[in-house]
Each structure stands twice: as structure tokens, then as C-alpha cells.
Design a protein around this motif. Sequence first.
Motif, PDB file in Angstrom:
ATOM      1  N   TRP A  41      -8.744  10.007  -0.204  1.00  0.00           N
ATOM      2  CA  TRP A  41      -9.198   8.576   0.503  1.00  0.00           C
ATOM      3  C   TRP A  41     -10.357   7.813  -0.349  1.00  0.00           C
ATOM      4  O   TRP A  41     -10.287   6.813  -0.453  1.00  0.00           O
ATOM      5  N   MET A  42     -11.331   8.756  -0.506  1.00  0.00           N
ATOM      6  CA  MET A  42     -12.686   8.137  -1.187  1.00  0.00           C
ATOM      7  C   MET A  42     -12.389   7.740  -2.485  1.00  0.00           C
ATOM      8  O   MET A  42     -12.923   6.503  -2.716  1.00  0.00           O
ATOM      9  N   VAL A  43     -11.670   8.510  -3.224  1.00  0.00           N
ATOM     10  CA  VAL A  43     -11.546   8.037  -4.678  1.00  0.00           C
ATOM     11  C   VAL A  43     -10.521   6.837  -4.714  1.00  0.00           C
ATOM     12  O   VAL A  43     -10.775   5.704  -5.539  1.00  0.00           O
ATOM     13  N   THR A  44      -9.527   6.670  -3.963  1.00  0.00           N
ATOM     14  CA  THR A  44      -8.646   5.707  -4.073  1.00  0.00           C
ATOM     15  C   THR A  44      -9.095   4.481  -3.336  1.00  0.00           C
ATOM     16  O   THR A  44      -8.861   3.158  -3.725  1.00  0.00           O
ATOM     17  N   GLY A  45     -10.050   4.513  -2.236  1.00  0.00           N
ATOM     18  CA  GLY A  45     -10.459   3.545  -1.495  1.00  0.00           C
ATOM     19  C   GLY A  45     -11.675   2.677  -2.369  1.00  0.00           C
ATOM     20  O   GLY A  45     -11.853   1.668  -2.097  1.00  0.00           O
ATOM     21  N   ALA A  46     -12.266   3.617  -3.361  1.00  0.00           N
ATOM     22  CA  ALA A  46     -13.341   2.902  -4.262  1.00  0.00           C
ATOM     23  C   ALA A  46     -12.472   2.124  -5.121  1.00  0.00           C
ATOM     24  O   ALA A  46     -13.065   1.066  -5.944  1.00  0.00           O
ATOM     25  N   LEU A  47     -11.147   2.043  -5.248  1.00  0.00           N
ATOM     26  CA  LEU A  47     -10.365   1.287  -6.329  1.00  0.00           C
ATOM     27  C   LEU A  47      -9.859   0.098  -5.541  1.00  0.00           C
ATOM     28  O   LEU A  47      -9.037  -0.784  -6.100  1.00  0.00           O
ATOM     29  N   LYS A  48      -9.838  -0.173  -4.098  1.00  0.00           N
ATOM     30  CA  LYS A  48      -9.420  -1.137  -3.315  1.00  0.00           C
ATOM     31  C   LYS A  48     -10.242  -2.321  -3.108  1.00  0.00           C
ATOM     32  O   LYS A  48     -11.649  -2.342  -3.462  1.00  0.00           O
ATOM     33  N   SER A  49      -9.553  -3.370  -2.986  1.00  0.00           N
ATOM     34  CA  SER A  49     -10.448  -4.527  -2.432  1.00  0.00           C
ATOM     35  C   SER A  49     -11.170  -4.427  -1.080  1.00  0.00           C
ATOM     36  O   SER A  49     -10.449  -3.291  -0.300  1.00  0.00           O
ATOM     37  N   GLY A  50     -11.958  -5.306  -0.755  1.00  0.00           N
ATOM     38  CA  GLY A  50     -12.600  -5.040   0.521  1.00  0.00           C
ATOM     39  C   GLY A  50     -11.805  -5.402   1.740  1.00  0.00           C
ATOM     40  O   GLY A  50     -11.583  -4.670   2.921  1.00  0.00           O
ATOM     41  N   GLN A  51     -10.758  -6.347   1.426  1.00  0.00           N
ATOM     42  CA  GLN A  51      -9.749  -6.438   2.562  1.00  0.00           C
ATOM     43  C   GLN A  51      -8.807  -5.273   2.613  1.00  0.00           C
ATOM     44  O   GLN A  51      -8.117  -5.080   3.699  1.00  0.00           O
ATOM     45  N   GLU A  52      -8.298  -4.989   1.647  1.00  0.00           N
ATOM     46  CA  GLU A  52      -7.354  -3.882   1.590  1.00  0.00           C
ATOM     47  C   GLU A  52      -7.819  -2.292   2.122  1.00  0.00           C
ATOM     48  O   GLU A  52      -7.041  -1.862   2.848  1.00  0.00           O
ATOM     49  N   ILE A  53      -9.220  -2.093   1.966  1.00  0.00           N
ATOM     50  CA  ILE A  53      -9.668  -0.980   2.304  1.00  0.00           C
ATOM     51  C   ILE A  53      -9.838  -0.870   3.678  1.00  0.00           C
ATOM     52  O   ILE A  53      -9.928  -0.072   4.452  1.00  0.00           O
ATOM     53  N   ALA A  54      -9.997  -2.145   4.367  1.00  0.00           N
ATOM     54  CA  ALA A  54     -10.571  -2.405   5.804  1.00  0.00           C
ATOM     55  C   ALA A  54      -9.219  -2.349   6.646  1.00  0.00           C
ATOM     56  O   ALA A  54      -9.040  -2.513   7.937  1.00  0.00           O
ATOM     57  N   GLN A  55      -7.897  -2.696   6.010  1.00  0.00           N
ATOM     58  CA  GLN A  55      -6.564  -2.931   6.802  1.00  0.00           C
ATOM     59  C   GLN A  55      -6.237  -1.768   7.472  1.00  0.00           C
ATOM     60  O   GLN A  55      -6.285  -0.648   7.164  1.00  0.00           O
ATOM     61  N   THR A  56      -5.263  -1.851   8.563  1.00  0.00           N
ATOM     62  CA  THR A  56      -4.831  -0.737   9.150  1.00  0.00           C
ATOM     63  C   THR A  56      -3.239  -0.960   9.532  1.00  0.00           C
ATOM     64  O   THR A  56      -2.860  -2.214   9.894  1.00  0.00           O
ATOM     65  N   PRO A  57      -2.444  -0.186   9.092  1.00  0.00           N
ATOM     66  CA  PRO A  57      -2.856   1.201   8.465  1.00  0.00           C
ATOM     67  C   PRO A  57      -3.091   1.203   7.240  1.00  0.00           C
ATOM     68  O   PRO A  57      -2.796   0.065   6.415  1.00  0.00           O
ATOM     69  N   THR A  59      -3.297   1.553   3.154  1.00  0.00           N
ATOM     70  CA  THR A  59      -2.433   1.718   1.980  1.00  0.00           C
ATOM     71  C   THR A  59      -2.558   3.401   1.263  1.00  0.00           C
ATOM     72  O   THR A  59      -3.784   3.707   1.009  1.00  0.00           O
ATOM     73  N   LEU A  60      -1.606   3.848   0.627  1.00  0.00           N
ATOM     74  CA  LEU A  60      -1.579   5.161   0.164  1.00  0.00           C
ATOM     75  C   LEU A  60      -2.212   4.870  -1.354  1.00  0.00           C
ATOM     76  O   LEU A  60      -2.790   5.726  -1.779  1.00  0.00           O
ATOM     77  N   PHE A  61      -1.860   4.026  -1.962  1.00  0.00           N
ATOM     78  CA  PHE A  61      -2.223   3.638  -3.451  1.00  0.00           C
ATOM     79  C   PHE A  61      -2.739   2.242  -3.328  1.00  0.00           C
ATOM     80  O   PHE A  61      -2.483   1.496  -2.477  1.00  0.00           O
ATOM     81  N   PRO A  62      -3.888   2.073  -4.244  1.00  0.00           N
ATOM     82  CA  PRO A  62      -4.531   0.572  -4.577  1.00  0.00           C
ATOM     83  C   PRO A  62      -3.486  -0.296  -5.046  1.00  0.00           C
ATOM     84  O   PRO A  62      -2.625   0.132  -5.870  1.00  0.00           O
TER      85      PRO A  62
END
Length: 290
Positions: A41-57, A59-62
Motif C-alpha cells: 500500500w505504501m509503495v503503490t500509494g506513493a504513485l497515486k494522485s492526491g485524490q486517488e489515494i484519499a478515495q474510499t474504497p 484502488t489496488l493499482f494506481p
Amino acid sequence: MSRTLISHAQLQRGRGRFLYWALLGIVVTAFTLIFIGPLYWMVTGALKSGQEIAQTPPTLFPRDPEFTNYTDAWTQLALGKLLFNTFYYAAGAVLFQLVLDTAAAYALSKLRPAFGNVILGAMLATLMIPAMVLIVPQYQTVISLPVLDLSLIDSPFAIWLPMVANAFNIFLLKRFFDSIPEEIMSAAFMDGASPLRTLWSILLPMSRPILGVVSIFAVTAVWKDFLWPLLVMPHPETRTVSVGIYAFAAGTPQNVVVAASVIAAVPTVIIFLIFQRNIMSGLTTGSLKG
């Protein structure tokens, strides 16, 4: 002959063998996911946009990997300075522990001073005290060093000196020194070697595995510590990487903070992957005498 929960005869049967390997696979897979999940989650979260990393549920991949998050984290959070500070504190902690803890373990193991067992027992008893309980007296000592009446706030000695008194590392070193035959010590003394010369020329070259383990423990302890550096290193120029990321997190996008956390975790992961064999060999060496 070794004894296990499942007998050798049961493992040879078709159903027993199937159940054994199925259960083993489920357990290994479950524990792997538990430990690898946060890292993934940490490695993939670092590749997401700010909106995507904050969304619920989540995403599994950026959807659209943003590698610029790492460069933004490096520049916005001044990670270069923070990593240098942490390396500096870790190197000092390693040096102090190798010198002072090794000397203490050598004295308790080979020189055997009066009341040595009592001293060792008192050291080991400190392992039963929760670390949080010691925060207040340690902080009182740091802000006004007894006798000298000096403040160690924003000084690297505020991190180095508390780490020197490490009962666990002293115990590890002592157990290793106990496994070294007394005949070697006697031969060195008969040749006219002083206790210090014997330690430097004979015991230390033989103790490289356990010294490596103590060094790795010291580095990781400094790297992952947060509360103590937060208290004694309040100035931005002296912060460690964990405190620095926390300080900048409030005004920084979450994806950039996660990218900074990935960068901060890389050195310790590399150290573990390189020296994992040394860690295991150092911990097991000296467990048996003979």
C-alpha cells in the motif's frame, strides 16, 4: 528422531500429505499478505494522485502512476538533509555502542569484577521497564545534565548517550564472549598480552558476526525512533527523517508524504537484505559452547 505435530506415517498417506501442505500454504500465504500488505500500500500509494489515494474504497493499482511524487517529496521535505542527520546519528550510536557496550560485556565475561553478576542482573532488570516510563527521567537528564548542568537539546549526544546503556546488546556480547574458550585467554596472558591487548587483537576479530548484529540493531533503532528525537531535536536543522516527515505532513499532500516514507524506508530494507545472513549467524553464534 524429531517429533512433530503430525507423524511421519501420516505425512506419507495421501490425505495427510494433502492436508499438511494445504494448511502450510494457507498459513504462509496469510502471513505473507499481512506483512507485505502495508508495504505494498505504501509503495503503490506513493504513485497515486492526491485524490486517488484519499478515495474510499482504495484502488489496488494506481490508475496513472505519478513518479514525480518522489522528486516532490525529496525537494519539498528536504529529505537529503533529514537522511544525512539520521545517518550521522546512527553512525554515532554504532560507534558508542561498539566501544562502550563491548567493553562492558568483556569486563563482565572475562575480567569478572566483584559483583559482576549483580551488575548484569540489574542491567537485565531494566529490560522489564517500559520504554515510555523512562522518557520523563531521561528528558529531565537531557535538559539539565547532572553535575555539568548542560543542556543537550539539539545535540547529537541527546540521542547517542541514552542508546549506550543498552542491556540487551551487552547481554548478547557477553554471551558471545562466554562462548570463547578460556584457553585462548590464558594463552594470550601467558604471552604477556594485557587485557586490553587481548580484547583488541584476539576477541574483536573473532566477534565480527555479533558486532555486526549490534551495529544493525543500533542503526535500525535510531532510524525508526520517533518520540525521543521529537523531544530532543526540535530545531528543523537537527531533525531525523521520521520527525521531519511528521513535521511537514500537515501542509503536504498525502501522496507526497507517502512517497517520502518510501524513500525513508529504503535504506533499512537494503541493510536488512544485505546483512540478513549476518544477523542470523550473529544471533546463533555463541549459543553453544565447545
